[in-house]
Design a protein around this motif. Structure first.
Motif, mmCIF file in Angstrom:
data_model
loop_
_atom_site.group_PDB
_atom_site.id
_atom_site.type_symbol
_atom_site.label_atom_id
_atom_site.label_comp_id
_atom_site.label_asym_id
_atom_site.label_seq_id
_atom_site.Cartn_x
_atom_site.Cartn_y
_atom_site.Cartn_z
ATOM 1 N N GLY B 429 12.958 92.635 -2.164
ATOM 2 C CA GLY B 429 11.612 93.180 -2.282
ATOM 3 C C GLY B 429 10.607 92.059 -2.478
ATOM 4 O O GLY B 429 10.941 90.879 -2.359
ATOM 5 N N PRO B 430 9.354 92.414 -2.798
ATOM 6 C CA PRO B 430 8.295 91.407 -2.888
ATOM 7 C C PRO B 430 8.517 90.363 -3.989
ATOM 8 O O PRO B 430 8.067 89.233 -3.862
ATOM 9 C CB PRO B 430 7.039 92.231 -3.166
ATOM 10 C CG PRO B 430 7.532 93.546 -3.667
ATOM 11 C CD PRO B 430 8.856 93.772 -3.016
ATOM 12 N N HIS B 431 9.207 90.741 -5.061
ATOM 13 C CA HIS B 431 9.392 89.778 -6.154
ATOM 14 C C HIS B 431 10.669 88.981 -6.008
ATOM 15 O O HIS B 431 11.034 88.219 -6.881
ATOM 16 C CB HIS B 431 9.454 90.526 -7.494
ATOM 17 C CG HIS B 431 8.196 91.255 -7.820
ATOM 18 N ND1 HIS B 431 7.054 90.602 -8.184
ATOM 19 C CD2 HIS B 431 7.900 92.573 -7.814
ATOM 20 C CE1 HIS B 431 6.099 91.495 -8.399
ATOM 21 N NE2 HIS B 431 6.586 92.695 -8.173
ATOM 22 N N ASP B 432 11.386 89.210 -4.899
ATOM 23 C CA ASP B 432 12.743 88.694 -4.821
ATOM 24 C C ASP B 432 12.784 87.194 -4.573
ATOM 25 O O ASP B 432 12.036 86.663 -3.767
ATOM 26 C CB ASP B 432 13.495 89.413 -3.701
ATOM 27 C CG ASP B 432 14.976 89.350 -3.913
ATOM 28 O OD1 ASP B 432 15.536 88.245 -3.789
ATOM 29 O OD2 ASP B 432 15.572 90.392 -4.209
ATOM 30 N N ILE B 433 13.667 86.527 -5.273
ATOM 31 C CA ILE B 433 13.837 85.081 -5.122
ATOM 32 C C ILE B 433 14.254 84.748 -3.698
ATOM 33 O O ILE B 433 13.947 83.680 -3.187
ATOM 34 C CB ILE B 433 14.875 84.547 -6.150
ATOM 35 C CG1 ILE B 433 15.082 83.031 -6.027
ATOM 36 C CG2 ILE B 433 16.220 85.236 -6.013
ATOM 37 C CD1 ILE B 433 13.932 82.215 -6.500
ATOM 38 N N ARG B 434 14.931 85.692 -3.031
ATOM 39 C CA ARG B 434 15.407 85.384 -1.689
ATOM 40 C C ARG B 434 14.302 85.370 -0.636
ATOM 41 O O ARG B 434 14.544 85.012 0.513
ATOM 42 C CB ARG B 434 16.515 86.352 -1.280
ATOM 43 C CG ARG B 434 17.861 85.854 -1.758
ATOM 44 C CD ARG B 434 18.952 86.804 -1.396
ATOM 45 N NE ARG B 434 18.755 88.086 -2.061
ATOM 46 C CZ ARG B 434 19.685 89.002 -2.156
ATOM 47 N NH1 ARG B 434 20.841 88.806 -1.628
ATOM 48 N NH2 ARG B 434 19.438 90.133 -2.774
ATOM 49 N N THR B 435 13.087 85.782 -1.030
ATOM 50 C CA THR B 435 11.989 85.643 -0.074
ATOM 51 C C THR B 435 11.489 84.199 -0.015
ATOM 52 O O THR B 435 10.697 83.862 0.837
ATOM 53 C CB THR B 435 10.819 86.573 -0.448
ATOM 54 O OG1 THR B 435 10.485 86.334 -1.813
ATOM 55 C CG2 THR B 435 11.203 88.035 -0.293
ATOM 56 N N VAL B 436 11.955 83.366 -0.940
ATOM 57 C CA VAL B 436 11.654 81.931 -0.853
ATOM 58 C C VAL B 436 12.611 81.319 0.163
ATOM 59 O O VAL B 436 13.797 81.650 0.170
ATOM 60 C CB VAL B 436 11.850 81.251 -2.226
ATOM 61 C CG1 VAL B 436 11.562 79.769 -2.133
ATOM 62 C CG2 VAL B 436 10.973 81.905 -3.270
ATOM 63 N N LYS B 437 12.079 80.447 1.008
ATOM 64 C CA LYS B 437 12.945 79.815 2.014
ATOM 65 C C LYS B 437 14.026 78.983 1.321
ATOM 66 O O LYS B 437 13.789 78.371 0.294
ATOM 67 C CB LYS B 437 12.113 78.908 2.915
ATOM 68 C CG LYS B 437 11.343 79.653 3.972
ATOM 69 C CD LYS B 437 11.117 78.720 5.184
ATOM 70 C CE LYS B 437 10.306 79.405 6.256
ATOM 71 N NZ LYS B 437 8.865 79.413 5.954
ATOM 72 N N PHE B 438 15.195 78.932 1.971
ATOM 73 C CA PHE B 438 16.330 78.239 1.362
ATOM 74 C C PHE B 438 15.977 76.793 1.018
ATOM 75 O O PHE B 438 16.289 76.309 -0.072
ATOM 76 C CB PHE B 438 17.521 78.275 2.322
ATOM 77 C CG PHE B 438 18.774 77.683 1.752
ATOM 78 C CD1 PHE B 438 19.569 78.411 0.880
ATOM 79 C CD2 PHE B 438 19.145 76.386 2.063
ATOM 80 C CE1 PHE B 438 20.718 77.859 0.343
ATOM 81 C CE2 PHE B 438 20.292 75.837 1.529
ATOM 82 C CZ PHE B 438 21.073 76.572 0.666
ATOM 83 N N ASP B 439 15.306 76.122 1.943
ATOM 84 C CA ASP B 439 15.011 74.703 1.721
ATOM 85 C C ASP B 439 14.044 74.480 0.562
ATOM 86 O O ASP B 439 13.952 73.386 0.022
ATOM 87 C CB ASP B 439 14.431 74.081 2.998
ATOM 88 C CG ASP B 439 15.460 74.081 4.101
ATOM 89 O OD1 ASP B 439 16.665 74.034 3.773
ATOM 90 O OD2 ASP B 439 15.078 74.143 5.288
ATOM 91 N N GLU B 440 13.294 75.547 0.231
ATOM 92 C CA GLU B 440 12.309 75.383 -0.839
ATOM 93 C C GLU B 440 12.871 75.707 -2.222
ATOM 94 O O GLU B 440 12.183 75.553 -3.230
ATOM 95 C CB GLU B 440 11.088 76.262 -0.558
ATOM 96 C CG GLU B 440 10.311 75.773 0.644
ATOM 97 C CD GLU B 440 9.071 76.602 0.889
ATOM 98 O OE1 GLU B 440 8.457 77.054 -0.091
ATOM 99 O OE2 GLU B 440 8.731 76.810 2.063
#
Lengths: 296, 547
Positions: B429-440
């Motif tokens: 969802g919107p707060h999910d850590i997985r929405t951050v790109k892997f490299d970041e």
């Protein structure tokens, strides 16, 4: 009617152009498949990523207590998977004409467990508290088939780096070898007991196989003599050697003195293997001796 | 043309010559296929010629099987977009598309818990057009529920269920019911977490059928066991691909045929109250089915297909979550959207009353609507009560549906909610850590109470996500919450570790550990505080269906 024909043609074109576009970009062509460009390949890669995430989570939950967080093994509980399985164990099986793939070997081991304690990792001389249980639901375990697939995917993903892992030893150490002159540091009997019990590793990363041959119960002979009460008799067995020196010589040069009253030698050579010191640091040996001296 | 009977083809050829014999025979064959239109008549239709007299274009309606369920002409008033909005036609089009795409998917699908999910993966990764067809099937199913429901609402608003069309309406309610059940049974088939738990909720309603003995029996019958497993999946599959479509087709034909019997209801303003002139169409108001209506309907089919194909290819992806896990209930499971209103009612109280009795009464009210609403007028201003009730009901359904979502009155422990928002097990969802790109996802240990300033520059997305995590925790510091819900002085520590790397040494998987700490954490036996800890693994290549 003309408008309808026009709209109809436009719709027809839209539908078939999009269908054609999807077909062409789906990854059916070899070029796309190789470069992982098509929708199918993108899905495949994305899904295998998810599969590895699932596998890592399952490994974290069920496997780490015996095989370590990264498969490095836990002494006394479970053997090393990384990199030993890939660099040694499976090549050995291959050499012995094992007819299955590595993937299947892993799946079978997880799903069906292991029938005994030592057979599969006998070369390392490790023993474990219990054989691997059956994990597959088909054999009464907790994991579904798909979970075993994820887990296998995850473990197999280590294969790529396994050969690199062995080329540089994890822990560099100086083996005591057969050097009888080197001074031993102060021994730690508590750690020595853990070494004996195989709950900690030697500096080489291996475990010491002492207890495979020596019992601690009086009079019990596995292969070598019982070590019950060795602490009180070691100092008086060979004249001129105190207890520590005797135990040290027995470990590093086993054929120097052979205990009488038993079948412990062949052709004048001790049954106890040479080279035990090669896997030990001076500290390992000192700790082990300190422990043995506590056995009164 | 009149042709003398010939005993053999050869005799015919002798009299007319080969060319003409072939032409005559061809014409006869075409006439047989079209149930009455010969080649000339078809050309006339295609050219847009006025119909000759006697009109051969009505023959397919009287003599053919397929055209039998369409009227040979429509009233010009019902060929306009208002008031039908073509919703019935669109529903039929969607149903036909469901059949075609469903047959395609059936080829690659096995209804067994051990095989179904693998088959879904195969459809998505290894079957030409598999992903597109699955998306179309799913999208069309959702739209079909919507179209059928709107069709029924439109029928209510224009009073088209009134005499003489009571039975047409009655069959329509059956069709709505079958549509809902079809969609619901299909929901289970992918055998992923989403389907298993949404259907588990729905099917658990069957258990609530009073009295308890009956409820138990109905539940067992539906699921083939205490839980949804191999038996339940097979039952749902058979309902989905055989029983329900068969029933729907049967009722669809009745529904269509009734339109021939009674005609399409005219817009309410055209008929005097209590009168129905749909059957007495003056010749100048008639629009022949062939070719006008037929081409128009074909165009609507084309529009529906184009919308589905374009929508599925570029804008819509049918979700596929992780493999169904009967032992692991995801937080915030909801029923499919068209049953959310029932889930909302369940929160009002007794499961039997709100989950079974009230929906059944509502269904009965719909079934019997034309038989107890006997006021003759179909005009809106003379049916104010009905309109008010109708809009009021739709409003209530919207509210109940909202109440059915997890946003309303569901809440586990606050820390669990925070953990859920930050690390959703399935679709981020919107707060999910997985929405951050892997490299970041820079490895390190971050305390959301004291975020390092330089992180803002090095990895702004991660910083933003950690900030929103702290904001999430802050929601639970509201003094109006019950004390046990409060995360007083709460903050979180997020630890990101490199977990696996490839042969070049670049990281491919990271382990993320969330630890939520607050003042009133529960304690274990020795009096040690027990923070909330949750772990996930993130792989560089992983793609979730939301993307």
């Amino acid at each position: 009617m003309n408008t309808r024909i026009f709209i109809g043609i436009v719709l027809f074109l839209v539908i078939f152009v999009v269908l054609g576009y999807v077909l062409l970009t789906e990854g059916l062509l070899d070029v796309q498949a190789q470069d992982r460009l098509g929708r199918m390949q993108v899905f495949d890669a994305g899904y295998s990523g998810r599969s590895l995430e699932n596998g890592a989570a399952i490994f974290d939950q069920y496997c780490t207590s015996c095989h370590g967080t990264h498969g490095e093994g836990v002494p006394g509980k479970g053997p090393q998977l990384y990199p030993y399985l890939f660099t040694t164990r499976f090549p050995e099986l291959r050499a012995a004409n094992y007819p299955n793939s590595l993937r299947n070997f892993i799946k079978i081991a997880i799903a069906g467990g292991r029938p005994d304690y030592t057979q599969y990792w006998a070369g390392r001389g490790e023993t474990y508290a219990a054989p691997m249980q059956t994990w597959g639901q088909s054999f009464g375990g907790p994991l579904r088939d798909d979970q075993i697939e994820y887990l296998t995917d995850y473990i197999l993903s280590w294969e790529a780096t396994a050969s690199l892992a062995t080329s540089t030893p994890a822990v560099p150490f100086e083996a005591i070898g057969s050097d009888l002159a080197k001074e031993l540091p102060q021994g730690d009997a508590a750690r020595g007991q853990q070494v004996w019990d195989q709950t900690v590793r030697l500096a080489s990363g291996q475990v010491t196989p002492c207890k495979s041959c020596h019992a601690l119960e009086p009079g019990s002979v596995i292969v070598g003599p019982s070590l019950a009460g060795i602490g009180s008799r070691a100092g008086s067995t060979v004249s001129g050697q105190d207890a520590t020196t005797y135990l040290r010589h027995s470990t590093q040069a086993p054929s120097e003195h052979i205990v009488e009253g038993g079948n412990f030698s062949a052709n004048g050579k001790s049954l106890m293997p040479d080279g035990l010191g090669d896997s030990m640091s001076a500290q390992d040996l000192a700790d082990l001796i300190a422990y043995l001296l506590t056995l009164q | 043309m009149a042709i003398e009977p010939f005993h053999t083809l050869n005799e015919m050829r002798k009299q007319y010559g080969l060319k003409r014999t072939i032409a005559i025979k061809l014409n006869e064959s075409v006439e047989r296929f079209t149930a009455g239109l010969d080649i000339n008549a078809i050309r006339g239709v295609l050219r847009g010629d006025p119909p000759p007299k006697p009109n051969p274009r009505v023959k397919p309606h009287t003599e053919g099987a397929w055209f039998h369920i369409w009227p040979s002409f429509y009233h010009i008033e019902v060929t306009k977009f208002f008031p039908t909005f073509r919703l019935g036609l669109i529903s039929t089009a969607l149903f036909l598309i469901e059949i075609i795409t469903g047959l395609f998917l059936m080829i690659f699908y096995t209804p067994s818990p051990t095989a179904a999910y693998g088959d879904m993966l195969r459809i998505l990764s290894n079957v030409p057009l598999g992903m597109l067809v699955r998306d179309i099937h799913r999208l069309a199913a959702e739209l079909m529920v919507l179209a059928v429901a709107l069709h029924m609402w439109r029928t209510f608003l224009t009073g088209s269920y009134k005499k003489p069309r009571q039975f047409t309406y009655h069959t329509g309610v059956w069709l709505l019911l079958f549509t809902l059940l079809l969609s619901f049974t299909g929901y289970l088939l992918p055998w992923d977490q989403l389907s298993l738990w949404a259907v588990t909720i729905g099917a658990s309603m069957a258990d609530a059928t009073p009295p308890p003995e009956v409820g138990q029996a109905v539940g067992l019958l539906l699921r083939g066991g205490l839980d949804l497993g191999a038996g339940g999946l097979l039952r749902f599959y058979l309902l989905h691909v055989f029983a329900l479509p068969a029933l729907l087709i049967l009722f669809l034909f009745v529904h269509y045929y009734k339109v021939i019997r009674h005609g399409h209801s005219l817009p309410p303003g055209l008929d005097a109250p209590g009168e129905d002139s749909a059957r007495k169409v003056p010749p100048d108001k008639r629009v022949p089915f062939l070719p006008n209506i037929a081409t128009s309907e074909l165009l609507w089919f084309g529009v529906v297909i184009a919308v589905l194909v374009v929508g599925s290819a570029f804008f819509y992806d049918a979700p596929l979550e992780n493999h169904a896990d009967p032992l692991n209930t995801p937080l915030h499971t909801v029923a499919p959207w068209y049953f959310l209103w029932i889930q909302g009612m369940l929160k009002l109280g007794d499961k039997s009353l709100w989950g079974v009795v009230v929906p059944t009464i509502l269904l009965l009210l719909h079934f019997l609507l034309p038989y107890y609403d006997y006021s003759p007028s179909r005009r809106a201003h003379q049916r104010r009560f009905g309109w008010v009730v109708s809009f009021f009901s739709v409003g209530i359904i919207v509210i109940l549906s909202f109440m059915g979502t997890s946003a309303y009155l569901v809440g586990g422990a606050s820390e669990t909610e925070v953990g859920f928002e930050f690390m959703r097990p399935e679709r981020p969802g919107p707060h999910d850590i997985r929405t951050v790109k892997f490299d970041e996802m820079k490895p390190g240990e971050y305390d959301t109470g004291a975020l390092p300033e330089q992180l803002k520059e090095e990895s702004p997305h991660l910083y933003e996500k950690l900030e929103s995590l702290q904001a999430l925790i802050k929601i639970y510091q509201n003094p109006n919450l019950r004390p046990e819900k409060q995360l007083t002085n709460g903050h979180a520590v997020v630890k990101i570790e490199d977990w696996e790397s490839d042969e070049k040494g670049s990281p491919v998987m990271r382990k993320i550990t969330l630890t939520v700490l607050w003042d009133t954490m529960p304690q274990d036996g020795q009096g040690n505080a027990q923070p909330f800890v949750k772990t996930i693994f993130v792989h560089r290549d992983a793609i979730y269906s939301y993307e």
